[in-house]
Design an enzyme around this catalytic site. Structure first.
Site, PDB file in Angstrom:
ATOM      1  N   GLU A  59       9.597   7.656  -1.265  1.00 27.85           N
ATOM      2  CA  GLU A  59       9.066   6.195  -0.905  1.00 27.85           C
ATOM      3  C   GLU A  59       7.588   6.379  -0.495  1.00 27.85           C
ATOM      4  O   GLU A  59       7.090   6.854   0.741  1.00 27.85           O
ATOM      5  CB  GLU A  59       9.856   5.763  -0.122  1.00 27.85           C
TER       6      GLU A  59
ATOM      7  N   HIS B  95      12.783  -1.644   7.389  1.00 29.98           N
ATOM      8  CA  HIS B  95      12.308  -2.167   6.109  1.00 29.98           C
ATOM      9  C   HIS B  95      12.265  -3.798   6.276  1.00 29.98           C
ATOM     10  O   HIS B  95      12.485  -4.247   5.389  1.00 29.98           O
ATOM     11  CB  HIS B  95      13.626  -1.922   5.194  1.00 29.98           C
TER      12      HIS B  95
ATOM     13  N   HIS C 206      12.176   1.003  -2.978  1.00 30.73           N
ATOM     14  CA  HIS C 206      13.145   2.139  -2.603  1.00 30.73           C
ATOM     15  C   HIS C 206      14.186   2.766  -3.578  1.00 30.73           C
ATOM     16  O   HIS C 206      15.372   2.477  -3.587  1.00 30.73           O
ATOM     17  CB  HIS C 206      14.018   1.483  -1.474  1.00 30.73           C
TER      18      HIS C 206
END
Length: 357
Positions: free
Chosen positions: A322, A111, A182
């Protein structure tokens, strides 16, 4: 501010960081949905959606104040970047040089590294003639090791029960970009229990299996004959509990479903996934132009965070869908590219369509 599309309000000092930086919370309301957005992480903090009787409930997991978002809850509802999902070893070759992103998960970067977009305070302003807010961020050259100064805009628009998220990014040097949101969803309402009874459908014939640290192996595996076949709606809990090595690796579902394999990774916006909660009748459709959707059932949620409704978030308290480029794409030439060149523009759109019946 009100217009024909709905109302936009802001609490400019909803929260405050330790250094005194104010963090605002914006609220969009089109008469069907009410959406709370927070400048920290350019995140979705709440979504009040009606059930079949018209009664609204908050279907997005999140927190009532800023503090959890600056700690273990940093990913909840946040814009993820510069690179969503994982990069093996945190290193990859790009444009004749080796890029190093500090690893944060089992030896891999996840991420975006240790100080990602979800921890930044984004600037925000309303949209003329629309029920929406645009968040903007400048990620400097070398941010978490990524090359190029990256200008990013995330625009949320609300219209007739549809929440559209548009991502735009430009760079002054070759880099990689993979952006997503997210949000965790529980269509029965935040704090109502697990999403096990939710019916999930993902319109994909293949998925990316994982190796031991959560990275894709590079294989495109057909879903047919596996627990990953979600082409027809099935209850989440039933599939998660099946004995399957891939489900064990992901603590349930934590896999990228393949929506497109075109070289540029783009496709026409189309339906990717559908989630229905039978008791309330609420349904969420996910439409996107991205090549993949990461279906995550929250197996790693440890019950240490307390949400807006006062309930702790344990495994499967919510699910995430996502929309994104493929994980670890820089190491897989056969994956749709995530490279962005100077002078080019990254643009993607995801639309969340809420309804009830």
């Amino acid at each position: 501010m009100e217009n024909s599309e709905g109302a936009v309000t802001v609490d400019a000092r909803w929260g405050e960081l330790e250094d005194g930086t104010p963090v605002g919370r914006w609220v969009l309301d089109d008469g069907v949905l009410q959406v709370g957005l927070v400048e920290h992480g350019a995140r979705i903090q709440s979504v009040l959606a009606p059930d079949r009787d018209g009664v609204r409930a908050d279907v997005a997991l999140g927190f009532a104040d800023l503090a959890p978002y600056t700690g273990k809850g940093r990913s909840f509802g946040a814009t993820i970047g510069r690179f969503a999902n994982r990069i093996a070893g945190g290193t990859f070759d790009l444009d004749g040089r080796t890029v190093t992103v500090p690893p944060t998960d089992r030896g891999n970067a996840i991420h975006g590294g240790p100080h990602p977009f979800s921890e930044k305070v984004w600037s925000a302003h309303t949209l003329d003639g629309a029920c929406g807010v645009r968040f903007s961020l400048l990620s400097p050259d070398g941010d978490n090791g990524f090359p190029g100064a990256l200008s990013v805009h995330v625009t949320y628009r609300l219209h007739e029960g549809r929440l559209t998220t548009e991502y735009v990014a430009t760079t002054d040097a070759t880099t990689v970009v993979n952006l997503t949101n997210h949000a965790y969803w529980n269509l029965a309402g935040d704090g109502s229990g697990t999403v096990d009874p939710h019916l999930v459908r993902v319109l994909a014939d293949t998925f990316l299996p994982l190796e031991g640290t959560g990275l894709p192996t590079g294989e495109f595996r057909p879903v047919e004959g596996t627990p990953f076949d979600l082409r027809e709606a099935v209850p989440v809990g039933y599939r998660v509990e099946l004995d399957d090595p891939q489900l064990a690796l992901g603590q349930g579902f934590d896999h990228c479903y393949v929506l497109a394999t075109t070289p540029g990774g783009t496709r026409e916006p189309s339906l990717a996934a559908v989630v229905t909660e039978p008791v309330s009748g609420r349904t969420l459709e996910v439409w996107t132009d991205q090549p993949g959707v990461q279906f995550f059932t929250g197996g790693s949620l440890a019950g240490t965070l307390v949400g807006k409704a006062g309930a702790t978030y344990g495994p499967r308290a919510g699910l995430a869908l996502e929309t994104q480029g493929f994980p670890d794409a820089p190491h897989h030439p056969g994956f749709p590219t995530t490279v962005l060149l100077a002078g080019e523009e990254f643009r993607s759109v995801t639309e969340l369509r809420f309804s009830a019946s």
